[in-house]
Design a protein around this motif. Structure first.
Motif, short mmCIF file in Angstrom:
data_model
loop_
_atom_site.label_atom_id
_atom_site.label_comp_id
_atom_site.label_asym_id
_atom_site.label_seq_id
_atom_site.Cartn_x
_atom_site.Cartn_y
_atom_site.Cartn_z
N ASP A 164 8.85 6.81 -8.73
CA ASP A 164 8.61 5.51 -8.10
C ASP A 164 9.80 5.03 -7.26
OD1 ASP A 164 5.97 5.07 -8.96
OD2 ASP A 164 6.67 4.38 -10.92
N VAL A 165 10.70 5.94 -6.93
CA VAL A 165 11.86 5.61 -6.09
C VAL A 165 11.69 6.33 -4.75
CG1 VAL A 165 14.36 5.69 -5.85
CG2 VAL A 165 13.34 5.27 -8.11
N PHE A 166 11.39 5.58 -3.71
CA PHE A 166 11.15 6.09 -2.36
C PHE A 166 12.29 5.58 -1.49
CE2 PHE A 166 9.59 6.00 1.89
CZ PHE A 166 8.50 6.86 2.01
N VAL A 167 13.05 6.50 -0.88
CA VAL A 167 14.22 6.12 -0.09
C VAL A 167 14.09 6.69 1.32
CG1 VAL A 167 16.74 6.20 0.10
CG2 VAL A 167 15.66 6.19 -2.17
N SER A 168 14.39 5.86 2.30
CA SER A 168 14.40 6.28 3.70
C SER A 168 15.72 5.85 4.32
CB SER A 168 13.23 5.63 4.44
OG SER A 168 13.35 5.83 5.83
N ARG A 180 2.83 8.35 -8.12
CA ARG A 180 3.46 7.04 -8.01
C ARG A 180 2.61 5.98 -8.71
NH1 ARG A 180 3.57 9.76 -3.49
NH2 ARG A 180 5.60 10.44 -2.76
N SER A 181 3.27 4.89 -9.10
CA SER A 181 2.58 3.79 -9.76
C SER A 181 2.84 2.49 -9.01
CB SER A 181 3.07 3.66 -11.21
OG SER A 181 4.36 3.07 -11.24
N ASP A 182 2.28 1.41 -9.50
CA ASP A 182 2.51 0.10 -8.89
C ASP A 182 3.96 -0.36 -9.04
OD1 ASP A 182 -0.07 -0.07 -7.96
OD2 ASP A 182 -0.77 -1.38 -9.58
N ASP A 183 4.77 0.38 -9.78
CA ASP A 183 6.20 0.06 -9.90
C ASP A 183 7.02 0.70 -8.78
OD1 ASP A 183 5.96 -1.53 -12.17
OD2 ASP A 183 6.13 0.19 -13.52
N LEU A 184 6.35 1.30 -7.80
CA LEU A 184 7.03 1.92 -6.67
C LEU A 184 7.98 0.93 -6.00
CD1 LEU A 184 7.22 4.36 -4.66
CD2 LEU A 184 5.40 3.23 -3.37
N ARG A 227 0.84 -1.18 0.00
CA ARG A 227 0.00 0.00 0.00
C ARG A 227 0.88 1.25 0.00
NH1 ARG A 227 -4.86 0.89 4.35
NH2 ARG A 227 -5.64 2.83 3.48
N TYR A 228 0.45 2.25 -0.75
CA TYR A 228 1.23 3.48 -0.83
C TYR A 228 0.31 4.64 -1.21
CZ TYR A 228 0.99 2.51 -5.84
OH TYR A 228 0.55 2.23 -7.11
N GLY A 229 0.75 5.85 -0.91
CA GLY A 229 0.03 7.06 -1.29
C GLY A 229 0.36 7.41 -2.73
N SER A 230 -0.56 7.19 -3.62
CA SER A 230 -0.28 7.35 -5.05
C SER A 230 -0.10 8.82 -5.46
CB SER A 230 -1.39 6.72 -5.89
OG SER A 230 -2.63 7.37 -5.65
N ARG A 231 -0.50 9.77 -4.62
CA ARG A 231 -0.36 11.19 -4.95
C ARG A 231 0.23 12.00 -3.79
NH1 ARG A 231 -0.40 11.86 -9.76
NH2 ARG A 231 -1.76 13.38 -10.62
N TYR A 232 0.74 11.35 -2.76
CA TYR A 232 1.27 12.07 -1.60
C TYR A 232 2.36 13.03 -2.05
CZ TYR A 232 3.23 13.04 2.97
OH TYR A 232 3.70 13.68 4.09
N LEU A 233 2.30 14.26 -1.56
CA LEU A 233 3.21 15.36 -1.91
C LEU A 233 3.21 15.66 -3.41
CD1 LEU A 233 6.29 14.69 0.43
CD2 LEU A 233 4.41 16.31 0.76
N ASP A 234 2.09 15.40 -4.06
CA ASP A 234 1.92 15.64 -5.50
C ASP A 234 2.93 14.89 -6.36
OD1 ASP A 234 -0.33 17.31 -5.25
OD2 ASP A 234 0.94 19.04 -4.83
#
Length: 126
Positions: free
Chosen positions: A103-107, A62-66, A52-59
């Protein structure tokens, strides 16, 4: 000594997953001075019901390739190095396997050097 956990939707081929490993490792070598052979990475794949992910968070569209990337690292890098790492990861993964930067989310999770034991029950850095 980054410890890298990657989470993504299931269904991508082995070459795609390998390209993620390779791109992340190269980005860390280029920006975080990670030594050769310092590779400790996992990929977990999830079906749609468990991803699950926010598909529009912070404008950001994102896609299912996240790809969710969490790096546990020693708290020794500068803000400039961190920003360079984020940028280089997105560039590398866009080159191969072709992941959109959106689609690249880094923490980053930073820990003191004494919090690492790389084997033998010893704190090699502390």
């Amino acid at each position: 000594m980054p410890l890298t956990h990657i989470a993504m939707r299931a269904g991508k081929p082995q070459a795609y997953r390998q390209a993620i490993f390779d791109g992340l490792y190269q980005a860390m070598r280029e920006t975080f001075d990670v030594p050769e052979d310092d590779q400790f990475m996992t990929i977990s794949e999830h079906d749609a019901d468990n991803f699950r992910y926010g598909s529009r968070y912070l404008d950001i569209a994102r896609s299912d390739d996240l790809v969710l990337i969490q790096l546990t690292v020693s708290n020794t890098r500068s803000e400039a190095q961190k920003r360079a790492l984020f940028r280089r990861i997105a560039e590398r993964l866009a080159e191969s396997p072709g992941i959109r930067p959106e689609d690249v989310f880094v923490s980053l999770v930073e820990v003191p050097k004494v919090n690492w034991s790389l084997g033998h029950g010893l704190a090699q850095y502390g």
